[in-house]
Scaffold this motif. Structure first.
Motif, PDB file in Angstrom:
ATOM      1  N   SER A   1       0.840  -1.201   0.000  1.00  0.00           N
ATOM      2  CA  SER A   1       0.000   0.000   0.000  1.00  0.00           C
ATOM      3  C   SER A   1       0.874   1.249   0.000  1.00  0.00           C
ATOM      4  N   PRO A   2       1.601   1.469  -1.073  1.00  0.00           N
ATOM      5  CA  PRO A   2       2.532   2.611  -1.113  1.00  0.00           C
ATOM      6  C   PRO A   2       1.813   3.934  -1.338  1.00  0.00           C
ATOM      7  N   THR A   3       2.537   5.018  -1.106  1.00  0.00           N
ATOM      8  CA  THR A   3       2.006   6.351  -1.372  1.00  0.00           C
ATOM      9  C   THR A   3       1.875   6.560  -2.878  1.00  0.00           C
ATOM     10  N   PRO A   4       0.720   7.025  -3.363  1.00  0.00           N
ATOM     11  CA  PRO A   4       0.554   7.239  -4.802  1.00  0.00           C
ATOM     12  C   PRO A   4       1.622   8.179  -5.367  1.00  0.00           C
ATOM     13  N   GLY A   5       2.192   7.789  -6.501  1.00  0.00           N
ATOM     14  CA  GLY A   5       3.203   8.597  -7.161  1.00  0.00           C
ATOM     15  C   GLY A   5       4.622   8.339  -6.688  1.00  0.00           C
ATOM     16  N   SER A   6       4.796   7.554  -5.625  1.00  0.00           N
ATOM     17  CA  SER A   6       6.129   7.281  -5.102  1.00  0.00           C
ATOM     18  C   SER A   6       6.810   6.186  -5.920  1.00  0.00           C
ATOM     19  N   ASP A   7       8.107   5.999  -5.680  1.00  0.00           N
ATOM     20  CA  ASP A   7       8.842   4.938  -6.353  1.00  0.00           C
ATOM     21  C   ASP A   7       8.274   3.566  -6.004  1.00  0.00           C
ATOM     22  N   ALA A   8       7.838   3.404  -4.755  1.00  0.00           N
ATOM     23  CA  ALA A   8       7.252   2.129  -4.340  1.00  0.00           C
ATOM     24  C   ALA A   8       5.948   1.862  -5.082  1.00  0.00           C
ATOM     25  N   ALA A   9       5.154   2.921  -5.326  1.00  0.00           N
ATOM     26  CA  ALA A   9       3.906   2.751  -6.072  1.00  0.00           C
ATOM     27  C   ALA A   9       4.180   2.357  -7.520  1.00  0.00           C
ATOM     28  N   LEU A  10       5.190   2.987  -8.131  1.00  0.00           N
ATOM     29  CA  LEU A  10       5.558   2.631  -9.504  1.00  0.00           C
ATOM     30  C   LEU A  10       6.066   1.194  -9.575  1.00  0.00           C
ATOM     31  N   ALA A  11       6.848   0.794  -8.583  1.00  0.00           N
ATOM     32  CA  ALA A  11       7.357  -0.583  -8.548  1.00  0.00           C
ATOM     33  C   ALA A  11       6.211  -1.581  -8.388  1.00  0.00           C
ATOM     34  N   ARG A  12       5.229  -1.215  -7.570  1.00  0.00           N
ATOM     35  CA  ARG A  12       4.071  -2.113  -7.366  1.00  0.00           C
ATOM     36  C   ARG A  12       3.258  -2.237  -8.657  1.00  0.00           C
ATOM     37  N   GLU A  13       3.056  -1.125  -9.353  1.00  0.00           N
ATOM     38  CA  GLU A  13       2.336  -1.173 -10.622  1.00  0.00           C
ATOM     39  C   GLU A  13       3.085  -2.028 -11.646  1.00  0.00           C
ATOM     40  N   ALA A  14       4.395  -1.923 -11.646  1.00  0.00           N
ATOM     41  CA  ALA A  14       5.196  -2.736 -12.573  1.00  0.00           C
ATOM     42  C   ALA A  14       5.070  -4.223 -12.234  1.00  0.00           C
TER      43      ALA A  14
END
Length: 331
Positions: free
Chosen positions: A260-273
């Motif tokens: 559950s990363p912060t939207p727009g963060s690197d963790a969110a991008l990694a999760r989407e990938a």
């Protein structure tokens, strides 16, 4: 003195519960065959006590994460308000900035103090844990189930030849200082990596450009230094608690940032990938499976429906004279 007495009165029920959990785990481990006076028995009791406390604080931790995320999301808007009134120090401008800031908090449902509230709630628990462990290791009788016999056992317990009540500064041998120093380094490193994980992976680019990011980055170096210097006076038993708590926080934060990363963060991008890759792999497996069955069906139907060609030798036309000659020879 009255203040200390007042604080002690408030913490009394928490200390009683902490002692009860510590003694209960010690009793369970003793029942499993561990020596009651062994250092490993008391260290495992401390670790299990830490786990119980941290599990009980999970709802508070989740609330704190949500509040921090909201503050990070509104950080770019706060920066715009601050930039709007930058350099204006008159009373009217300061009041206007304060009104716009409070209006933003009200509109987005955020509160800068709400993110600190869970930490304030945890402090009495942590302070009670420290008091219980410190008093037990110095031979003081507890206020609950930690009686004189158990307090003496805790105070005399050793792990790898190091008494649990000794500190880095009061250690009488280099052996104890090496163990204490290693634990202080682990405490400091785990605290540093926990903050680094938060600031480097779970913040959006807008948040990284805000003043809040500077505060978080400052904590990245300040908090480990606090652990470094305060750890010098911590008894080994107390450091086992802090170390176990740090590793729990590190793992808990890793799970939250990953899922559950912060939207727009690197963790969110990694999760989407990761999700996109899993979806592609799923579709690829489904495509290979479906394509294989379809090809097999097509081949089977083709083989069944298509008649096989019969290869025959074409007969050449025979003239009349040649036919009579062949008939005469046959006779």
């Amino acid at each position: 003195m009255d203040i200390l007495g007042f604080v002690g009165t408030i913490l009394w029920p928490i200390r009683w519960v902490v002692e009860a959990i510590l003694v209960a785990w010690h009793f369970v481990l003793e029942g499993l065959g561990l020596a009651p006076d062994a250092g490993v028995t008391w260290v495992l009791s401390i670790v299990l006590l830490t786990i119980i406390v941290r599990v009980a604080l999970i709802p508070i931790f989740v609330r704190q994460i949500k509040n921090q995320r909201r503050m990070m999301e509104v950080a770019p808007q706060l920066k715009k308000i601050q930039d709007k009134y930058k350099g204006k120090k008159d009373q009217f401008s300061r009041e206007a900035m304060s009104r716009e800031t409070m209006a933003l908090y009200k509109e987005t449902g955020t509160n800068p103090l709400s993110s600190c509230l869970p930490l304030l709630i945890q402090m009495p628990v942590f302070f009670s844990l420290y008091t219980v462990l410190h008093n037990a290791q110095t031979g003081k009788i507890g206020i609950g189930l930690l009686n004189k016999s158990l307090s003496d056992s805790f105070a005399k317990a050793e792990l790898l030849g190091a008494p649990l009540h000794e500190t880095f500064t009061t250690a009488t041998t280099w052996h104890v200082q090496v163990i204490a120093g290693a634990m202080i380094i682990l405490m400091t490193a785990s605290q540093f990596y926990t903050q680094l994980q938060l600031t480097s992976k779970n913040m959006s680019p807008e948040t990284k450009a805000s003043p809040m990011y500077k505060q978080q980055k400052m904590l990245l170096y300040v908090l480990p230094l606090v652990f470094l210097f305060s750890g010098l006076s911590f008894p080994l038993g107390v450091m086992f608690y802090w170390l176990a708590s740090n590793f729990w926080t590190l793992g808990q934060q890793y799970v939250v940032i990953r899922n559950s990363p912060t939207p727009g963060s690197d963790a969110a991008l990694a999760r989407e990938a990761r999700l996109a890759k899993k979806q592609q792999e799923k579709e690829a497996r489904r495509g290979v499976s479906g394509g294989g069955l379809k090809s097999l069906t097509e081949v089977t139907v083709t083989e069944i429906e298509t008649p096989k060609r019969v290869t025959t030798q074409r007969s050449q036309p025979v003239g009349k004279s040649r036919a009579k000659k062949q008939n005469g020879q046959a006779r």
